[in-house]
Motif scaffolding. Structure first.
Motif, mmCIF file in Angstrom:
data_model
loop_
_atom_site.group_PDB
_atom_site.id
_atom_site.type_symbol
_atom_site.label_atom_id
_atom_site.label_comp_id
_atom_site.label_asym_id
_atom_site.label_seq_id
_atom_site.Cartn_x
_atom_site.Cartn_y
_atom_site.Cartn_z
ATOM 1 N N THR A 41 0.841 -1.196 0.000
ATOM 2 C CA THR A 41 0.000 0.000 0.000
ATOM 3 C C THR A 41 0.878 1.249 0.000
ATOM 4 N N ASP A 45 -2.366 4.105 2.739
ATOM 5 C CA ASP A 45 -3.196 2.924 2.449
ATOM 6 C C ASP A 45 -4.353 3.222 1.500
ATOM 7 N N LEU A 48 -2.434 0.960 -4.086
ATOM 8 C CA LEU A 48 -1.695 -0.297 -4.018
ATOM 9 C C LEU A 48 -0.781 -0.394 -5.223
#
Length: 119
Positions: A41, A45, A48
């Motif tokens: 990530t 986050d 990706l």
């Protein structure tokens, strides 16, 4: 008077350290592996990347799920060229809550690593 100057200098130094600490990102990305290939990530986050680290002609897939959804998304690095070759998703508004790395095998079942979650 010298005591006041020292206190002021320490106050300025402490303020500079505090500014550096708060400039560090809230958290670094977390990884999932399948062999040397991995997914990770980024952007707190929200995105990706799937990275093919093996020159074996096998495509690499990052499977991931975002917060608030049951859907599993797929991110492919299809060329199998490795090493250090990555494909990146866009940064969504919802955090990625789990992901894993899979390697596509020709005429054989795909092999996937374990799901990775925020530690």
């Amino acid at each position: 008077m010298s005591f006041v100057r020292r206190t002021t200098r320490w106050g300025v130094a402490a303020g500079a350290v505090l500014a550096l600490v708060t400039a560090v990102p809230a958290w670094a990305g977390y990884k999932s592996y399948e062999g040397s290939d991995f997914s990770e990530t980024y952007n707190s986050d929200r995105g990706l990347q799937a990275c093919d680290m093996e020159a074996d002609q096998n495509a690499v897939e990052g499977q991931y799920q975002r917060n608030g959804s049951d859907a599993i998304h797929h991110l492919w690095d299809k060329n199998g060229a490795g090493p250090d070759n990555c494909a990146s998703s866009g940064s969504g508004t919802a955090h990625i809550i789990k992901h894993r790395t899979c390697e596509q095998r020709f005429a054989a079942p795909d092999v996937c690593g374990a799901w990775a979650w925020r530690p």
